[in-house]
Design a protein around this motif. Sequence first.
Motif, PDB file in Angstrom:
ATOM      1  N   ASP A  90      -1.631 -12.325   5.496  1.00  0.00           N
ATOM      2  CA  ASP A  90      -2.118 -11.681   4.447  1.00  0.00           C
ATOM      3  C   ASP A  90      -3.444 -12.440   4.429  1.00  0.00           C
ATOM      4  O   ASP A  90      -4.506 -12.014   3.945  1.00  0.00           O
ATOM      5  CB  ASP A  90      -1.048 -12.114   3.286  1.00  0.00           C
ATOM      6  CG  ASP A  90      -0.058 -10.949   3.103  1.00  0.00           C
ATOM      7  OD1 ASP A  90      -0.107 -10.099   3.692  1.00  0.00           O
ATOM      8  OD2 ASP A  90       0.861 -11.520   2.435  1.00  0.00           O
ATOM      9  N   ASN A 149       2.078  -9.468  -2.614  1.00  0.00           N
ATOM     10  CA  ASN A 149       2.025  -8.082  -2.339  1.00  0.00           C
ATOM     11  C   ASN A 149       2.632  -7.168  -3.557  1.00  0.00           C
ATOM     12  O   ASN A 149       3.307  -7.785  -4.328  1.00  0.00           O
ATOM     13  CB  ASN A 149       2.935  -7.710  -1.193  1.00  0.00           C
ATOM     14  CG  ASN A 149       2.547  -8.484   0.264  1.00  0.00           C
ATOM     15  OD1 ASN A 149       1.317  -8.394   0.325  1.00  0.00           O
ATOM     16  ND2 ASN A 149       3.319  -9.001   0.960  1.00  0.00           N
ATOM     17  N   PRO A 150       2.151  -5.834  -3.726  1.00  0.00           N
ATOM     18  CA  PRO A 150       2.493  -5.233  -4.910  1.00  0.00           C
ATOM     19  C   PRO A 150       4.165  -4.625  -4.702  1.00  0.00           C
ATOM     20  O   PRO A 150       4.118  -3.245  -4.697  1.00  0.00           O
ATOM     21  CB  PRO A 150       1.496  -4.123  -4.819  1.00  0.00           C
ATOM     22  CG  PRO A 150       1.138  -3.888  -3.526  1.00  0.00           C
ATOM     23  CD  PRO A 150       1.100  -5.397  -2.736  1.00  0.00           C
ATOM     24  N   GLU A 155       5.564  -8.778  -7.239  1.00  0.00           N
ATOM     25  CA  GLU A 155       4.903  -8.842  -8.720  1.00  0.00           C
ATOM     26  C   GLU A 155       5.925  -9.967  -9.685  1.00  0.00           C
ATOM     27  O   GLU A 155       5.376 -10.840 -10.562  1.00  0.00           O
ATOM     28  CB  GLU A 155       5.360  -7.653  -9.384  1.00  0.00           C
ATOM     29  CG  GLU A 155       4.555  -6.262  -8.862  1.00  0.00           C
ATOM     30  CD  GLU A 155       3.256  -6.781  -9.301  1.00  0.00           C
ATOM     31  OE1 GLU A 155       2.871  -7.283 -10.213  1.00  0.00           O
ATOM     32  OE2 GLU A 155       2.216  -5.940  -8.621  1.00  0.00           O
ATOM     33  N   LEU A 175      -4.921  -9.393  -7.750  1.00  0.00           N
ATOM     34  CA  LEU A 175      -5.566  -8.344  -7.173  1.00  0.00           C
ATOM     35  C   LEU A 175      -5.067  -7.093  -7.568  1.00  0.00           C
ATOM     36  O   LEU A 175      -4.172  -6.619  -8.079  1.00  0.00           O
ATOM     37  CB  LEU A 175      -5.045  -8.526  -5.657  1.00  0.00           C
ATOM     38  CG  LEU A 175      -5.712  -9.721  -4.773  1.00  0.00           C
ATOM     39  CD1 LEU A 175      -5.185  -9.043  -3.416  1.00  0.00           C
ATOM     40  CD2 LEU A 175      -7.126  -9.373  -4.906  1.00  0.00           C
ATOM     41  N   TYR A 177      -4.850  -3.036  -7.521  1.00  0.00           N
ATOM     42  CA  TYR A 177      -4.323  -2.177  -6.579  1.00  0.00           C
ATOM     43  C   TYR A 177      -4.600  -0.912  -7.333  1.00  0.00           C
ATOM     44  O   TYR A 177      -4.199  -0.684  -8.515  1.00  0.00           O
ATOM     45  CB  TYR A 177      -2.880  -2.339  -6.360  1.00  0.00           C
ATOM     46  CG  TYR A 177      -2.546  -3.657  -5.878  1.00  0.00           C
ATOM     47  CD1 TYR A 177      -2.609  -3.919  -4.420  1.00  0.00           C
ATOM     48  CD2 TYR A 177      -2.210  -4.658  -6.656  1.00  0.00           C
ATOM     49  CE1 TYR A 177      -2.342  -5.327  -3.705  1.00  0.00           C
ATOM     50  CE2 TYR A 177      -2.006  -6.168  -5.913  1.00  0.00           C
ATOM     51  CZ  TYR A 177      -2.122  -6.111  -4.485  1.00  0.00           C
ATOM     52  OH  TYR A 177      -1.735  -7.431  -4.069  1.00  0.00           O
ATOM     53  N   PRO A 180      -6.823   4.396  -2.952  1.00  0.00           N
ATOM     54  CA  PRO A 180      -7.789   3.991  -2.004  1.00  0.00           C
ATOM     55  C   PRO A 180      -8.874   4.788  -1.622  1.00  0.00           C
ATOM     56  O   PRO A 180      -9.156   5.882  -2.180  1.00  0.00           O
ATOM     57  CB  PRO A 180      -6.983   3.941  -0.710  1.00  0.00           C
ATOM     58  CG  PRO A 180      -6.151   5.219  -1.026  1.00  0.00           C
ATOM     59  CD  PRO A 180      -5.697   4.873  -2.492  1.00  0.00           C
ATOM     60  N   THR A 192       1.408   3.264  -7.549  1.00  0.00           N
ATOM     61  CA  THR A 192      -0.019   3.033  -7.289  1.00  0.00           C
ATOM     62  C   THR A 192      -0.922   3.775  -8.323  1.00  0.00           C
ATOM     63  O   THR A 192      -1.945   3.069  -8.792  1.00  0.00           O
ATOM     64  CB  THR A 192      -0.584   3.717  -5.929  1.00  0.00           C
ATOM     65  OG1 THR A 192       0.070   3.104  -4.823  1.00  0.00           O
ATOM     66  CG2 THR A 192      -2.163   3.277  -5.588  1.00  0.00           C
ATOM     67  N   HIS A 195      -0.804   1.383 -11.188  1.00  0.00           N
ATOM     68  CA  HIS A 195      -1.534   0.204 -11.209  1.00  0.00           C
ATOM     69  C   HIS A 195      -2.954   0.457 -11.504  1.00  0.00           C
ATOM     70  O   HIS A 195      -3.826  -0.185 -11.948  1.00  0.00           O
ATOM     71  CB  HIS A 195      -1.450  -0.507  -9.686  1.00  0.00           C
ATOM     72  CG  HIS A 195      -0.390  -1.180  -9.999  1.00  0.00           C
ATOM     73  ND1 HIS A 195      -0.198  -2.714 -10.432  1.00  0.00           N
ATOM     74  CD2 HIS A 195       0.814  -1.238  -9.452  1.00  0.00           C
ATOM     75  CE1 HIS A 195       0.797  -3.185 -10.279  1.00  0.00           C
ATOM     76  NE2 HIS A 195       1.717  -2.426  -9.546  1.00  0.00           N
TER      77      HIS A 195
END
Length: 206
Positions: A90, A149-150, A155, A175, A177, A180, A192, A195
């Motif tokens: 990461d 990581n999500p 979390e 971060l 998310y 994209p 996603t 978020h």
Amino acid sequence: MSFSPLVDRLMESLRVLPGVGPKTAQRMAMHLLERDRDGGRRLAEVLGVALEAVGYCQRCRTLTEEDVCALCNSPRRDDSVLCVVESPADQLAIEEAGGYRGRYFVLHGHLSPLDGIGPEDIGLDQLEALVSGSEAAEGGVEEVILATNPTVEGEATAHYIASRLASRGVKLSRLAYGVPMGGELEYVDGGTLSHAFNGRLPFQGD
């Protein structure tokens, strides 16, 4: 048909690698033994040296053969910002993306009570000491970016770290998310999108 005991041991040993099943291990073993024995010898030599020499950086816990890694030794990094990640991979991804110039702390995993992985197993005592200033560079840490990581575990780990650092007087951030670049909403999963909505920012027009 079975191979000789030593060939079988080689194939079984190759299966310790992630994503390598019996057939892939067999192909790897056959390639090394039939077509690239010199490559196999180089692999064995480097693997042996790496397993003996590579450890954790004393400050950020990334993988390195030095006591303190090159990133932590760099005077060009911003000591006031600390990014917490789950793995060295990461950390590498963030570095390759460019733009971040702060420091890192690598957890080497996430909290998982069912697997017996608690705060001490991912270095949270060391992280807390680093943020509190007992091990911080001159100037101290002002912001901690929680870049786990999500996932459910990621979390939960981020929330736990935030609760432990809440009284340390540092800014805590996560971060973002979301959707994209180049993606289409109809193909984006619900988590996603959720978020993305929760982390939405003011629109910056021309």
